[in-house]
Design a protein around this motif. Sequence first.
Motif, PDB file in Angstrom:
ATOM      1  N   LEU A 279     -60.065 -38.000  14.836  1.00  0.00           N
ATOM      2  CA  LEU A 279     -60.364 -38.660  16.105  1.00  0.00           C
ATOM      3  C   LEU A 279     -61.322 -39.831  15.915  1.00  0.00           C
ATOM      4  N   LEU A 280     -62.324 -39.668  15.067  1.00  0.00           N
ATOM      5  CA  LEU A 280     -63.261 -40.763  14.811  1.00  0.00           C
ATOM      6  C   LEU A 280     -62.567 -41.935  14.130  1.00  0.00           C
ATOM      7  N   LEU A 281     -61.681 -41.662  13.197  1.00  0.00           N
ATOM      8  CA  LEU A 281     -60.942 -42.725  12.529  1.00  0.00           C
ATOM      9  C   LEU A 281     -60.044 -43.467  13.518  1.00  0.00           C
ATOM     10  N   ALA A 282     -59.372 -42.740  14.389  1.00  0.00           N
ATOM     11  CA  ALA A 282     -58.512 -43.372  15.386  1.00  0.00           C
ATOM     12  C   ALA A 282     -59.331 -44.253  16.332  1.00  0.00           C
ATOM     13  N   ALA A 283     -60.482 -43.773  16.754  1.00  0.00           N
ATOM     14  CA  ALA A 283     -61.336 -44.565  17.632  1.00  0.00           C
ATOM     15  C   ALA A 283     -61.845 -45.815  16.915  1.00  0.00           C
ATOM     16  N   PHE A 284     -62.203 -45.671  15.638  1.00  0.00           N
ATOM     17  CA  PHE A 284     -62.658 -46.833  14.872  1.00  0.00           C
ATOM     18  C   PHE A 284     -61.554 -47.873  14.758  1.00  0.00           C
ATOM     19  N   LEU A 285     -60.355 -47.429  14.417  1.00  0.00           N
ATOM     20  CA  LEU A 285     -59.247 -48.370  14.254  1.00  0.00           C
ATOM     21  C   LEU A 285     -58.905 -49.058  15.564  1.00  0.00           C
ATOM     22  N   LEU A 286     -58.981 -48.329  16.656  1.00  0.00           N
ATOM     23  CA  LEU A 286     -58.608 -48.903  17.934  1.00  0.00           C
ATOM     24  C   LEU A 286     -59.658 -49.876  18.458  1.00  0.00           C
TER      25      LEU A 286
ATOM     26  N   PHE B 278     -51.041 -52.879  18.405  1.00  0.00           N
ATOM     27  CA  PHE B 278     -51.952 -51.803  18.013  1.00  0.00           C
ATOM     28  C   PHE B 278     -51.745 -50.563  18.874  1.00  0.00           C
ATOM     29  N   GLN B 279     -51.542 -50.741  20.168  1.00  0.00           N
ATOM     30  CA  GLN B 279     -51.296 -49.593  21.038  1.00  0.00           C
ATOM     31  C   GLN B 279     -49.982 -48.903  20.675  1.00  0.00           C
ATOM     32  N   GLY B 280     -48.974 -49.699  20.324  1.00  0.00           N
ATOM     33  CA  GLY B 280     -47.690 -49.128  19.908  1.00  0.00           C
ATOM     34  C   GLY B 280     -47.819 -48.334  18.620  1.00  0.00           C
ATOM     35  N   LEU B 281     -48.592 -48.864  17.673  1.00  0.00           N
ATOM     36  CA  LEU B 281     -48.817 -48.129  16.423  1.00  0.00           C
ATOM     37  C   LEU B 281     -49.573 -46.826  16.679  1.00  0.00           C
TER      38      LEU B 281
END
Length: 86
Positions: A34-41, A70-73
Amino acid sequence: MTAGRADPIGVDAPRAAAPVGRDLAQTLVFAGTLLLAAFLLFALQPIFTKRVLPVLGGTPAVWSVATVVFQGLLLAGYAYAHAMTR
Protein backbone atom coordinates in the motif's frame (compact mmCIF):
# COMPACT_ATOMS: atom_id res chain seq x y z
CA MET A 1 -29.67 -36.95 22.14
CA THR A 2 -27.02 -38.21 24.54
CA ALA A 3 -27.26 -37.59 28.23
CA GLY A 4 -24.65 -35.34 29.78
CA ARG A 5 -23.46 -33.85 26.50
CA ALA A 6 -24.67 -30.41 25.50
CA ASP A 7 -23.19 -29.02 22.29
CA PRO A 8 -24.30 -25.46 21.66
CA ILE A 9 -25.76 -25.00 18.22
CA GLY A 10 -23.68 -22.85 15.89
CA VAL A 11 -20.44 -23.08 17.87
CA ASP A 12 -17.48 -24.34 15.87
CA ALA A 13 -14.87 -26.65 17.28
CA PRO A 14 -11.71 -24.84 18.34
CA ARG A 15 -9.13 -24.57 15.57
CA ALA A 16 -5.39 -24.23 15.81
CA ALA A 17 -4.30 -20.61 15.79
CA ALA A 18 -2.08 -19.37 12.95
CA PRO A 19 1.50 -18.62 13.92
CA VAL A 20 1.97 -15.02 15.04
CA GLY A 21 5.04 -14.49 12.85
CA ARG A 22 3.15 -15.45 9.71
CA ASP A 23 0.36 -12.97 10.44
CA LEU A 24 2.88 -10.22 11.13
CA ALA A 25 4.81 -10.93 7.94
CA GLN A 26 1.62 -10.91 5.88
CA THR A 27 0.52 -7.63 7.45
CA LEU A 28 3.90 -6.05 6.72
CA VAL A 29 3.76 -7.18 3.08
CA PHE A 30 0.29 -5.67 2.67
CA ALA A 31 1.35 -2.42 4.36
CA GLY A 32 4.46 -2.18 2.21
CA THR A 33 2.45 -2.74 -0.95
CA LEU A 34 0.00 0.00 0.00
CA LEU A 35 2.82 2.43 0.78
CA LEU A 36 4.52 1.68 -2.53
CA ALA A 37 1.26 2.22 -4.43
CA ALA A 38 0.68 5.53 -2.66
CA PHE A 39 4.25 6.63 -3.40
CA LEU A 40 3.94 5.77 -7.08
CA LEU A 41 0.60 7.49 -7.41
CA PHE A 42 1.26 10.72 -5.49
CA ALA A 43 5.02 11.26 -5.85
CA LEU A 44 6.24 9.68 -9.05
CA GLN A 45 3.33 10.66 -11.27
CA PRO A 46 3.73 14.46 -10.92
CA ILE A 47 7.52 14.25 -11.24
CA PHE A 48 7.31 12.20 -14.43
CA THR A 49 4.55 14.37 -15.88
CA LYS A 50 6.43 17.63 -15.19
CA ARG A 51 9.47 16.26 -17.04
CA VAL A 52 7.45 15.06 -20.02
CA LEU A 53 5.20 18.13 -20.25
CA PRO A 54 7.63 20.42 -22.15
CA VAL A 55 8.71 17.62 -24.50
CA LEU A 56 5.15 16.76 -25.54
CA GLY A 57 3.96 20.31 -26.15
CA GLY A 58 3.14 21.71 -22.72
CA THR A 59 -0.64 21.66 -23.07
CA PRO A 60 -3.03 20.75 -20.27
CA ALA A 61 -4.07 17.72 -22.31
CA VAL A 62 -0.61 16.20 -21.72
CA TRP A 63 -1.13 16.41 -17.94
CA SER A 64 -4.59 14.89 -18.29
CA VAL A 65 -3.38 12.02 -20.47
CA ALA A 66 -0.50 11.28 -18.10
CA THR A 67 -2.93 11.19 -15.18
CA VAL A 68 -5.26 8.83 -17.05
CA VAL A 69 -2.33 6.56 -17.96
CA PHE A 70 -1.16 6.31 -14.35
CA GLN A 71 -4.69 5.71 -13.09
CA GLY A 72 -5.18 3.05 -15.76
CA LEU A 73 -1.96 1.31 -14.75
CA LEU A 74 -3.08 1.39 -11.12
CA LEU A 75 -6.45 -0.09 -12.07
CA ALA A 76 -4.72 -2.78 -14.13
CA GLY A 77 -2.56 -3.63 -11.12
CA TYR A 78 -5.63 -3.94 -8.92
CA ALA A 79 -7.33 -6.15 -11.53
CA TYR A 80 -4.22 -8.35 -11.72
CA ALA A 81 -4.10 -8.69 -7.92
CA HIS A 82 -7.81 -9.51 -7.86
CA ALA A 83 -7.38 -12.14 -10.56
CA MET A 84 -4.46 -13.75 -8.72
CA THR A 85 -6.49 -14.17 -5.54
CA ARG A 86 -9.29 -16.06 -7.30
